[in-house]
Design a protein around this motif. Structure first.
Motif, PDB file in Angstrom:
ATOM      1  N   SER A  45       1.921 -31.288 -76.419  1.00 27.13           N
ATOM      2  CA  SER A  45       1.627 -31.047 -75.005  1.00 27.13           C
ATOM      3  C   SER A  45       2.385 -29.813 -74.525  1.00 27.13           C
ATOM      4  O   SER A  45       3.372 -29.395 -75.129  1.00 27.13           O
ATOM      5  N   MET A  46       1.894 -29.257 -73.429  1.00 31.01           N
ATOM      6  CA  MET A  46       2.476 -28.024 -72.888  1.00 31.01           C
ATOM      7  C   MET A  46       3.816 -28.324 -72.220  1.00 31.01           C
ATOM      8  O   MET A  46       3.959 -29.309 -71.509  1.00 31.01           O
ATOM      9  N   THR A  47       4.764 -27.445 -72.452  1.00 33.95           N
ATOM     10  CA  THR A  47       6.033 -27.475 -71.740  1.00 33.95           C
ATOM     11  C   THR A  47       5.930 -26.473 -70.606  1.00 33.95           C
ATOM     12  O   THR A  47       5.543 -25.328 -70.828  1.00 33.95           O
ATOM     13  N   LEU A  48       6.233 -26.914 -69.398  1.00 34.19           N
ATOM     14  CA  LEU A  48       6.122 -26.049 -68.223  1.00 34.19           C
ATOM     15  C   LEU A  48       7.487 -25.817 -67.591  1.00 34.19           C
ATOM     16  O   LEU A  48       8.401 -26.631 -67.752  1.00 34.19           O
ATOM     17  N   ILE A  49       7.603 -24.729 -66.873  1.00 32.29           N
ATOM     18  CA  ILE A  49       8.819 -24.381 -66.144  1.00 32.29           C
ATOM     19  C   ILE A  49       8.423 -24.214 -64.680  1.00 32.29           C
ATOM     20  O   ILE A  49       7.594 -23.360 -64.346  1.00 32.29           O
ATOM     21  N   LYS A  50       9.011 -25.033 -63.809  1.00 28.92           N
ATOM     22  CA  LYS A  50       8.682 -25.009 -62.379  1.00 28.92           C
ATOM     23  C   LYS A  50       9.937 -25.310 -61.569  1.00 28.92           C
ATOM     24  O   LYS A  50      10.947 -25.759 -62.089  1.00 28.92           O
ATOM     25  N   ARG A  51       9.836 -25.113 -60.263  1.00 27.88           N
ATOM     26  CA  ARG A  51      10.966 -25.350 -59.364  1.00 27.88           C
ATOM     27  C   ARG A  51      10.821 -26.697 -58.672  1.00 27.88           C
ATOM     28  O   ARG A  51       9.749 -27.048 -58.195  1.00 27.88           O
ATOM     29  N   VAL A  52      11.907 -27.461 -58.613  1.00 31.53           N
ATOM     30  CA  VAL A  52      11.922 -28.744 -57.919  1.00 31.53           C
ATOM     31  C   VAL A  52      11.893 -28.476 -56.414  1.00 31.53           C
ATOM     32  O   VAL A  52      12.738 -27.758 -55.887  1.00 31.53           O
ATOM     33  N   VAL A  53      10.904 -29.064 -55.750  1.00 33.52           N
ATOM     34  CA  VAL A  53      10.752 -28.875 -54.313  1.00 33.52           C
ATOM     35  C   VAL A  53      11.028 -30.173 -53.558  1.00 33.52           C
ATOM     36  O   VAL A  53      11.636 -30.165 -52.498  1.00 33.52           O
ATOM     37  N   ALA A  54      10.579 -31.298 -54.098  1.00 33.53           N
ATOM     38  CA  ALA A  54      10.799 -32.582 -53.421  1.00 33.53           C
ATOM     39  C   ALA A  54      11.395 -33.584 -54.401  1.00 33.53           C
ATOM     40  O   ALA A  54      11.020 -33.622 -55.575  1.00 33.53           O
ATOM     41  N   LEU A  55      12.288 -34.399 -53.888  1.00 36.29           N
ATOM     42  CA  LEU A  55      13.058 -35.355 -54.690  1.00 36.29           C
ATOM     43  C   LEU A  55      12.516 -36.776 -54.535  1.00 36.29           C
ATOM     44  O   LEU A  55      11.751 -37.060 -53.605  1.00 36.29           O
TER      45      LEU A  55
END
Length: 143
Positions: A45-55
């Motif tokens: 599966s794809m590994t993605l890099i993103k920013r945490v916006v909501a907890l």
């Protein structure tokens, strides 16, 4: 090239790497370089890099390009472009909502393929970029 840490829970503003659960297509696999192909198989599966916006447990609302967390507007100096879509949701326990910094061209939690990211699927938080050399940057530090 990035350095990541998996020692603490992600915080808002952290850039995280996670297993998306989205199968890596044959064409995407072919676009990887020879070294990357040593570690990744087409069926992975794809590994993605993103920013945490909501907890976990927060209310996330997206209205006319503005993000609100528990009804307070979120100021994002790192976001590029307009954050499209309309959403009003609560983040489940042990899950996070992530968005790409390039909001107009990002596969992120706004897409049902990605959705919420369970904490168990987060590989770590990025804290330092060391390659390419002209883009060395400390990224860590939660907002």
């Amino acid at each position: 090239r990035l350095l990541i840490s998996s020692l603490s829970k992600p915080k808002r503003g952290d850039v995280v790497i996670f297993d998306s659960g989205i199968p890596l297509s044959e064409s995407r696999w072919k676009n990887l370089n020879a070294i990357q192909r040593l570690f990744v198989k087409p069926e992975d599966s794809m590994t993605l890099i993103k920013r945490v916006v909501a907890l976990p447990g927060e209310r996330f609302r997206l209205d006319e390009g503005q993000i609100y967390i528990d009804e307070l507007p979120l100021n994002e100096t790192y976001a590029q472009g307009t954050t499209r879509g309309e959403m009003d949701i609560f983040i489940p326990t042990d899950s996070y909502l992530v968005l790409g910094d390039n909001r107009e061209n990002s596969l992120d939690s706004r897409d049902s393929l990605v959705g919420f990211i369970e904490e168990k699927n987060i590989l770590g938080s990025v804290f330092f970029r060391y390659w390419p050399l002209n883009r060395i940057e400390y990224i860590g530090g939660s907002k």
